[in-house]
Design an enzyme around this catalytic site. Structure first.
Site, PDB file in Angstrom:
ATOM      1  N   HIS A  28       0.857  -1.194   0.000  1.00  9.10           N
ATOM      2  CA  HIS A  28       0.000   0.000   0.000  1.00  9.10           C
ATOM      3  C   HIS A  28       0.888   1.237   0.000  1.00  9.10           C
ATOM      4  O   HIS A  28       1.724   1.419   0.894  1.00  9.10           O
ATOM      5  CB  HIS A  28      -0.891  -0.026   1.253  1.00  9.10           C
ATOM      6  CG  HIS A  28      -1.949   1.022   1.252  1.00  9.10           C
ATOM      7  ND1 HIS A  28      -3.121   0.924   0.518  1.00  9.10           N
ATOM      8  CD2 HIS A  28      -2.019   2.199   1.916  1.00  9.10           C
ATOM      9  CE1 HIS A  28      -3.867   1.993   0.748  1.00  9.10           C
ATOM     10  NE2 HIS A  28      -3.218   2.775   1.589  1.00  9.10           N
TER      11      HIS A  28
ATOM     12  N   ASP B 164       0.949   5.221  -0.005  1.00 13.52           N
ATOM     13  CA  ASP B 164       0.127   6.407   0.284  1.00 13.52           C
ATOM     14  C   ASP B 164       0.752   7.661  -0.311  1.00 13.52           C
ATOM     15  O   ASP B 164       1.780   8.140   0.174  1.00 13.52           O
ATOM     16  CB  ASP B 164       0.008   6.594   1.800  1.00 13.52           C
ATOM     17  CG  ASP B 164      -0.937   5.574   2.412  1.00 13.52           C
ATOM     18  OD1 ASP B 164      -0.546   4.908   3.382  1.00 13.52           O
ATOM     19  OD2 ASP B 164      -2.063   5.443   1.895  1.00 13.52           O
TER      20      ASP B 164
ATOM     21  N   HIS C 129      -2.649   4.569  -3.228  1.00 12.95           N
ATOM     22  CA  HIS C 129      -3.759   5.332  -2.631  1.00 12.95           C
ATOM     23  C   HIS C 129      -3.480   6.816  -2.845  1.00 12.95           C
ATOM     24  O   HIS C 129      -2.601   7.378  -2.185  1.00 12.95           O
ATOM     25  CB  HIS C 129      -3.831   4.961  -1.139  1.00 12.95           C
ATOM     26  CG  HIS C 129      -4.871   5.712  -0.377  1.00 12.95           C
ATOM     27  ND1 HIS C 129      -4.952   5.658   1.000  1.00 12.95           N
ATOM     28  CD2 HIS C 129      -5.882   6.526  -0.767  1.00 12.95           C
ATOM     29  CE1 HIS C 129      -5.968   6.401   1.408  1.00 12.95           C
ATOM     30  NE2 HIS C 129      -6.553   6.934   0.351  1.00 12.95           N
TER      31      HIS C 129
ATOM     32  N   MET D 224     -12.084   4.359   4.627  1.00 11.47           N
ATOM     33  CA  MET D 224     -11.008   4.766   5.539  1.00 11.47           C
ATOM     34  C   MET D 224     -11.466   4.720   6.984  1.00 11.47           C
ATOM     35  O   MET D 224     -12.561   5.173   7.321  1.00 11.47           O
ATOM     36  CB  MET D 224     -10.532   6.164   5.173  1.00 11.47           C
ATOM     37  CG  MET D 224      -9.805   6.170   3.834  1.00 11.47           C
ATOM     38  SD  MET D 224      -8.517   7.391   3.779  1.00 11.47           S
ATOM     39  CE  MET D 224      -7.368   6.711   4.949  1.00 11.47           C
TER      40      MET D 224
ATOM     41  N   GLY E 219      -3.875  11.132   6.069  1.00 11.52           N
ATOM     42  CA  GLY E 219      -2.774  12.081   6.276  1.00 11.52           C
ATOM     43  C   GLY E 219      -1.580  11.472   6.987  1.00 11.52           C
ATOM     44  O   GLY E 219      -0.440  11.803   6.676  1.00 11.52           O
ATOM     45  N   PHE E 220      -1.864  10.567   7.943  1.00  4.95           N
ATOM     46  CA  PHE E 220      -0.735  10.044   8.726  1.00  4.95           C
ATOM     47  C   PHE E 220      -0.971   8.577   9.105  1.00  4.95           C
ATOM     48  O   PHE E 220      -2.113   8.163   9.313  1.00  4.95           O
ATOM     49  CB  PHE E 220      -0.553  10.876  10.009  1.00  4.95           C
ATOM     50  CG  PHE E 220      -0.249  12.321   9.707  1.00  4.95           C
ATOM     51  CD1 PHE E 220      -1.287  13.243   9.577  1.00  4.95           C
ATOM     52  CD2 PHE E 220       1.060  12.740   9.492  1.00  4.95           C
ATOM     53  CE1 PHE E 220      -1.019  14.581   9.240  1.00  4.95           C
ATOM     54  CE2 PHE E 220       1.333  14.077   9.172  1.00  4.95           C
ATOM     55  CZ  PHE E 220       0.291  14.992   9.050  1.00  4.95           C
TER      56      PHE E 220
ATOM     57  N   GLY F  97      -0.250   5.466  11.975  1.00  4.11           N
ATOM     58  CA  GLY F  97      -0.130   5.438  13.440  1.00  4.11           C
ATOM     59  C   GLY F  97      -1.304   6.026  14.183  1.00  4.11           C
ATOM     60  O   GLY F  97      -1.258   6.214  15.399  1.00  4.11           O
TER      61      GLY F  97
ATOM     62  N   ASP G  87      -8.599   0.831   5.877  1.00  4.99           N
ATOM     63  CA  ASP G  87      -7.329   1.560   5.786  1.00  4.99           C
ATOM     64  C   ASP G  87      -7.205   2.577   6.914  1.00  4.99           C
ATOM     65  O   ASP G  87      -7.834   3.619   6.908  1.00  4.99           O
ATOM     66  CB  ASP G  87      -7.275   2.283   4.426  1.00  4.99           C
ATOM     67  CG  ASP G  87      -5.931   2.914   4.180  1.00  4.99           C
ATOM     68  OD1 ASP G  87      -5.812   3.691   3.209  1.00  4.99           O
ATOM     69  OD2 ASP G  87      -4.996   2.659   4.962  1.00  4.99           O
ATOM     70  N   GLY G  88      -6.368   2.170   7.919  1.00  6.70           N
ATOM     71  CA  GLY G  88      -6.096   3.141   8.978  1.00  6.70           C
ATOM     72  C   GLY G  88      -6.373   2.591  10.360  1.00  6.70           C
ATOM     73  O   GLY G  88      -7.517   2.279  10.691  1.00  6.70           O
TER      74      GLY G  88
ATOM     75  N   GLY H 162      -0.139  -0.237   8.632  1.00 11.10           N
ATOM     76  CA  GLY H 162       1.163   0.434   8.589  1.00 11.10           C
ATOM     77  C   GLY H 162       1.887   0.214   9.906  1.00 11.10           C
ATOM     78  O   GLY H 162       2.765  -0.637  10.030  1.00 11.10           O
TER      79      GLY H 162
HETATM   80  C1  DX5 Z   1      -3.520   7.259   6.099  1.00  7.01           C
HETATM   81  C2  DX5 Z   1      -3.137   6.183   5.087  1.00  7.01           C
HETATM   82  C3  DX5 Z   1      -3.103   4.800   5.671  1.00  7.01           C
HETATM   83  C4  DX5 Z   1      -2.106   4.677   6.810  1.00  7.01           C
HETATM   84  C5  DX5 Z   1      -2.154   3.277   7.381  1.00  7.01           C
HETATM   85  O1  DX5 Z   1      -3.741   8.467   5.425  1.00  7.01           O
HETATM   86  O2  DX5 Z   1      -4.052   6.169   4.009  1.00  7.01           O
HETATM   87  O3  DX5 Z   1      -2.781   3.876   4.639  1.00  7.01           O
HETATM   88  O4  DX5 Z   1      -0.812   4.927   6.333  1.00  7.01           O
HETATM   89  O5  DX5 Z   1      -1.229   3.220   8.449  1.00  7.01           O
HETATM   90  P1  DX5 Z   1      -1.743   2.739   9.901  1.00  7.01           P
HETATM   91  O6  DX5 Z   1      -2.112   1.274   9.734  1.00  7.01           O
HETATM   92  O7  DX5 Z   1      -0.540   2.933  10.785  1.00  7.01           O
HETATM   93  O8  DX5 Z   1      -2.920   3.577  10.258  1.00  7.01           O
HETATM   94 ZN    ZN Z   2      -3.835   4.516   2.590  1.00  5.31          ZN
END
Ligand code: DX5
Ligand code: ZN
Length: 227
Positions: free
Chosen positions: A32, A34, A65, A139, A144-145, A147, A177-178, A199
């Site tokens: 994946h 991002d 993504h 989502m 955006g991030f 963690g 996702d997330g 992630g």
């Molecule tokens: C957030 C991303 C996700 C994120 C997943 O904007 O789209 O893909 O990186 O990471 P974790 O699993 O740590 O939330």
């Molecule tokens: Zn993502």
């Protein structure tokens, strides 16, 4: 069928090549990627040049993504860089642009995805396009991030969308996702997700391949129990 998609922005950003190699060692199904433009989301990660550079290190499908404001302008670049699945956000599309993006992706033999932010309801006008869409990224955090903590309310939407897809007899799969990790993956699976993006749950561990195997084990256990 459960697919595990490690999200490499949670890895050591100074060594994305190793993040991809470790994902392959853990038999990840997808990688994946991002992409963030600092406009659609308050973060900037990497672009199609990075994806092109990573392409030679694995044959695992690239699940790109696009968290960018103008996906139509760049979708060809991401296809040509080696993406296998290209997901765009519904928040920056209308029926015309979304149809154009999906057609572009499918015409190149790639798979199209649509992503929805936690506060975006599934729009009715998308239903007639779903036969050409491979995945719906529901989502479970605000983009955006990595963690962040999974937002439980998103699982209610995930369940509702999953039921709609089944009622319509469509093959579109749901991607979560997330914030997915071992303590919540069972309820994510019960909500109908078949593709699990993770992630932090993977790249924060010392043994990355084992973390991927453990996540898959927990997901498959949950699928069996939900059956
Ligand atoms: C957030 C991303 C996700 C994120 C997943 O904007 O789209 O893909 O990186 O990471 P974790 O699993 O740590 O939330
Ligand atoms: Zn993502």
């Amino acid at each position: 069928m459960i697919l595990i998609a490690p999200s490499i922005i949670a890895a050591d950003l100074a060594d994305l090549k190793n993040a991809v190699i470790m994902a392959e060692k853990g038999n990840a199904d997808l990688i994946h990627l991002d992409v963030m433009d600092g406009n659609f989301v308050p973060n900037i990660t990497f672009g199609f040049s990075t994806i092109k550079a990573l392409r030679k290190y694995t044959n695992i499908l690239f699940d790109t993504h696009l968290m960018i404001s103008n996906p139509l302008k760049y979708v060809d670049n991401f296809i040509n860089a080696g993406s296998d699945i290209i997901t765009v956000h519904i928040e920056v599309c209308n029926a015309e642009t979304l149809r154009e993006i999906i057609d572009k992706i499918n015409d190149k033999g790639k798979k199209a995805g649509i992503a929805l932010n936690p506060n975006t309801d599934f729009p009715e006008w998308v239903i007639e396009m779903l036969d050409a869409v491979y995945l719906l990224n529901i989502m479970s955090v605000y983009p955006g991030f990595s963690g962040q903590k999974l937002i439980p309310e998103t699982l209610i939407k995930m369940k509702r969308v999953h039921e709609m897809i089944k009622e319509l007899g469509l093959k579109t799969v749901i991607e979560a996702d997330g914030g997915v990790e071992e303590n919540n993956i069972a309820e994510v699976i019960r909500a109908g997700a078949e593709i699990i993006v993770a992630g932090n749950a993977i790249y924060s561990k010392n043994d990355i391949p084992k973390a991927i195997r453990d996540l898959r084990f927990n997901a498959q256990l949950a699928l069996k129990e939900a059956a």
